[in-house]
Design an enzyme around this catalytic site. Structure first.
Site, PDB file in Angstrom:
ATOM      1  N   GLU A 255       7.593 -22.720  53.570  1.00 58.27           N
ATOM      2  CA  GLU A 255       8.625 -21.938  54.241  1.00 58.27           C
ATOM      3  C   GLU A 255       9.680 -21.399  53.259  1.00 58.27           C
ATOM      4  O   GLU A 255      10.211 -22.153  52.443  1.00 58.27           O
ATOM      5  CB  GLU A 255       9.267 -22.805  55.334  1.00 58.27           C
ATOM      6  CG  GLU A 255      10.374 -22.147  56.111  1.00 58.27           C
ATOM      7  CD  GLU A 255       9.945 -20.887  56.840  1.00 58.27           C
ATOM      8  OE1 GLU A 255       8.884 -20.899  57.487  1.00 58.27           O
ATOM      9  OE2 GLU A 255      10.658 -19.875  56.745  1.00 58.27           O
ATOM     10  N   THR A 297       7.193 -15.334  59.013  1.00 59.24           N
ATOM     11  CA  THR A 297       6.055 -16.227  58.757  1.00 59.24           C
ATOM     12  C   THR A 297       4.766 -15.651  59.340  1.00 59.24           C
ATOM     13  O   THR A 297       3.716 -15.676  58.700  1.00 59.24           O
ATOM     14  CB  THR A 297       6.293 -17.611  59.417  1.00 59.24           C
ATOM     15  OG1 THR A 297       7.597 -18.046  59.120  1.00 59.24           O
ATOM     16  CG2 THR A 297       5.285 -18.619  58.934  1.00 59.24           C
ATOM     17  N   HIS A 473       7.797 -16.078  52.565  1.00 57.88           N
ATOM     18  CA  HIS A 473       8.697 -14.922  52.431  1.00 57.88           C
ATOM     19  C   HIS A 473       9.980 -15.398  51.775  1.00 57.88           C
ATOM     20  O   HIS A 473      10.149 -16.603  51.551  1.00 57.88           O
ATOM     21  CB  HIS A 473       8.997 -14.281  53.790  1.00 57.88           C
ATOM     22  CG  HIS A 473       9.403 -15.278  54.829  1.00 57.88           C
ATOM     23  ND1 HIS A 473      10.633 -15.895  54.819  1.00 57.88           N
ATOM     24  CD2 HIS A 473       8.730 -15.821  55.873  1.00 57.88           C
ATOM     25  CE1 HIS A 473      10.705 -16.737  55.831  1.00 57.88           C
ATOM     26  NE2 HIS A 473       9.557 -16.731  56.484  1.00 57.88           N
TER      27      HIS A 473
HETATM   28  C1  GP9 Z   1       8.648 -21.116  63.129  1.00 57.73           C
HETATM   29  C2  GP9 Z   1       8.361 -20.743  61.707  1.00 57.73           C
HETATM   30  C3  GP9 Z   1       9.542 -20.204  60.997  1.00 57.73           C
HETATM   31  O1  GP9 Z   1       7.511 -21.291  63.871  1.00 57.73           O
HETATM   32  O2  GP9 Z   1       7.301 -19.876  61.688  1.00 57.73           O
HETATM   33  O3  GP9 Z   1       9.905 -18.982  61.446  1.00 57.73           O
HETATM   34  P1  GP9 Z   1      10.250 -17.736  60.514  1.00 57.73           P
HETATM   35  O4  GP9 Z   1      10.217 -18.133  59.092  1.00 57.73           O
HETATM   36  O5  GP9 Z   1       9.217 -16.722  60.810  1.00 57.73           O
HETATM   37  O6  GP9 Z   1      11.622 -17.333  60.916  1.00 57.73           O
HETATM   38 MN    MN Z   2       8.932 -18.479  57.544  1.00 58.30          MN
END
Ligand code: GP9
Ligand code: MN
Length: 617
Positions: A255, A297, A473
């Protein structure tokens, strides 16, 4: 004296309307330049920004009296409130995403954070000034210092006529400045800069209304251009073709992880000690760019699974579940009956994953309801990464092999919250708290990945699996980038901003020697690279990605807003930069790449909006 009173009584309707118009105009111009940080390349840009909201603001304010015989102060205040609300919504969205809201985003509001800690983090006490004029006008009306009498029909018509003319002139000037304004409407900054935020929203609504017809009117012949184009690009093979043939694939979506954290220390401590060692035994691609758009994401997942660009507006996950795709699970099932699954400790409906994973051919989605999620083991968006991996492993061990799986991490998500017991390094000390916290959540994430590999090795799956770790990202949006520049000792320069859009891509094939690969690429290239390692000929599969082991040097890495990066140049915010001299150069040097950029983005959009893969065997 009576002459003066008479004069004031005549201009009174203008007083209230004029007050509303001038204050809204000032707010819009101020926000465009300061809040939306619209890049001013010339004096003409500034003139356009000042001029372009006038017509549309007149129309919005005009709604307070179009349908009545008098100007009601409450109606004017309502119109002011509406325009201010729209601007403020845009501002909050822009602060995080450096982008403008589109219609589809409003239908996926929960996915962009909804109203939660993320939104409050984006607010500032100064924002209150945006409603100061509303309070002021209310007070002036109450004091009877401005109050509007009836307006004549003629006055109304002249007002309407003038606002329409101003609107048309705005569009004309915008087109004069950028002839590709509407064909490149994915470049929202250019649109807002040219026609203003209000007209931009109107245009966006109108465009959205035409989308359903694209699919209805599409037919097989529409697929020819993209099939011919993608098949004509010859990839060269590498010595790695098929080295992971038949192995399981585990993708780990890290993430908000940007590449700058790799090998970076804070007060003498590494932010990613595990990854820094791990990359030495892996293929570490150090120049891969984030190509996601509004789908965050989900866009990265979409690119990896389909090899298509994300949509410019909204998320393909939310908008195209009825489409036919030739995704990774489909390809791998055809090859060797791979079992496909996704693991994610959030709600099934987030980013519409439940439906989209069906469309993409997944057999199983392990979501929040499959995990033991408590208040103690959660933070921010949900289940913390360490318990998430611990619990996922027990499911992973039982899956039929070979499998293709993706594990989506969550803890390192804006606004980067972490309990003290999970903080393994102290916060950084830049002027941006968001950046200071970010290093601690990335450090926690690194620890989770380390523990995951310990468990994978114990389980005996390790040797039969290829691992693909990638940053989904950026985590630090432009608003907070200053802190990263402080951390890295860099100046705030457009090219340094572009470098920060790099995300780590680490492919680990047990038994293969590690390599640092500095080939330029993007997330869209991940799919072809994995297929190459698995021994699947990539030319058979329509995709805009390239195998990163043999990617053509002169092919641009394309961002969804039409910006791009090549070996020599960077095109960003409509300026062409030379990478070596770090300065802006003639636009003609970037021009040849622009054609490729337009072509690929258009073809990809045509495939998605027209659902063209239903016609391809
Ligand atoms: C939540 C995760 C995070 O399910 O995908 O969200 P994002 O990075 O797309 O804001
Ligand atoms: Mn994300």
């Amino acid at each position: 004296m009576s002459g003066i009173t008479h004069f004031f009584s005549r201009i009174k309707p203008f007083n209230l309307i004029g007050f509303a118009l001038i204050s809204l105009w000032l707010k819009t111009a101020f926000l465009s330049i300061v809040g939306f940080n619209l890049h001013l390349e010339s004096f003409l840009d500034l003139l356009l920004i000042l001029f372009n909201p006038i017509g549309s603001l007149m129309i919005v304010v005009g709604f307070s009296f179009y349908f009545s015989r008098e100007v009601k102060p409450s109606a004017v205040m309502l119109a002011m409130g509406f325009a201010t609300g729209l601007l403020y919504g845009d501002l909050l969205y822009f602060r995080f995403y450096s982008d403008f809201v589109t219609v589809p985003i409003l239908f996926q509001f929960n996915n962009v954070g909804g109203i939660g800690p993320s939104t409050f983090e984006l607010m500032s006490a100064w924002d209150f000034l945006l409603v100061a004029d509303l309070l002021l006008v209310g007070w002036l009306v109450k004091k009877k210092w401005i109050y509007p009498p009836k307006v004549s029909k003629r006055w109304k018509f002249s007002y309407m006529g003038l606002s329409t003319v101003l609107l048309l002139v705005t569009v004309g000037l915008g087109l004069l400045k950028s002839p590709y304004l509407f064909t490149e409407s994915y470049d929202r900054e250019q649109l807002v800069k040219s026609i203003g935020p209000f007209n931009y929203h109107l245009y966006d609504i109108a465009m959205e209304a035409t989308v359903p017809f694209t699919k209805i009117l599409a037919n097989k012949s529409d697929t020819e251009a993209s099939v011919n184009y993608t098949q004509s690009r010859k990839g060269t093979d590498s010595d790695l073709f098929g080295v992971a043939d038949g192995k399981n694939v585990v993708l780990i979506s890290m993430e908000s992880t940007q590449n700058f954290v790799i090998n970076q220390k804070i007060n003498g401590e590494e932010i990613t000690p595990f990854l820094n060692t791990f990359i030495k035994d892996s293929f570490y691609f150090s120049q891969i760019y984030d190509q996601t758009a509004q789908g965050k994401t989900s866009d990265s997942e979409f690119m990896i699974d389909t090899g298509l660009y994300p949509l410019a507006s909204g998320s393909a996950f939310v908008r195209t579940t009825d489409n036919r795709y030739k995704s990774m699970p489909h390809i791998l099932k055809k090859k060797e009956d791979y079992y496909a699954a996704v693991f994610h400790g959030n709600d099934r409906t987030f980013w519409n994953r439940e439906l989209m994973y069906d469309t993409l051919g997944y057999d199983r989605y392990f979501s929040k309801r499959d995990f033991d999620v408590t208040e103690e083991n959660s933070v921010n968006y949900g289940l913390k990464d360490i318990p998430f991996f611990e619990q996922s492993i027990s499911y992973l061990e039982k899956l039929p092999q070979p499998f293709y799986t993706r594990l989506i991490m969550l803890t390192n998500h804006f606004p980067f919250l972490l309990e003290e017991e999970d903080q393994l390094i102290p916060e950084a000390s830049t002027s941006e708290d968001v950046v200071n916290r970010y290093v601690t959540t990335v450090r926690y994430q690194d620890e989770a990945i380390k523990k995951f590999f310990d468990r994978v090795k114990e389980s005996g799956m390790y040797e039969d699996t290829v691992f693909v770790l990638y940053g989904d990202h950026y985590g630090i949006s432009e608003k907070y980038e200053k802190g990263v520049f402080e951390l890295l000792g860099q100046e705030d320069h457009p090219l340094n901003h572009v470098n920060l859009q790099q995300v780590p891509l680490i492919i680990h094939v047990p038994g293969e020697e590690g390599r640092l690969i500095e080939t330029l690429g993007g997330e869209i290239d991940i799919r072809q690279t994995i297929l190459h390692l698995l021994g699947i000929h990539t030319s058979d599969n329509l995709s805009f990605g390239h195998n990163l082991f043999s990617r053509q040097k002169d092919h641009p890495v394309i961002f969804r807003d039409g910006d791009f990066v090549t070996e020599e140049y960077v095109f960003i915010d409509n300026v062409c930069y030379d990478k070596r001299s770090q300065s802006s150069v003639s636009d003609t040097l970037c021009e040849p790449y622009k054609q490729t950029v337009r072509k690929e983005l258009d073809m990809s959009d045509d495939i998605i909006y027209g659902d063209l893969l239903r016609f391809v065997e």
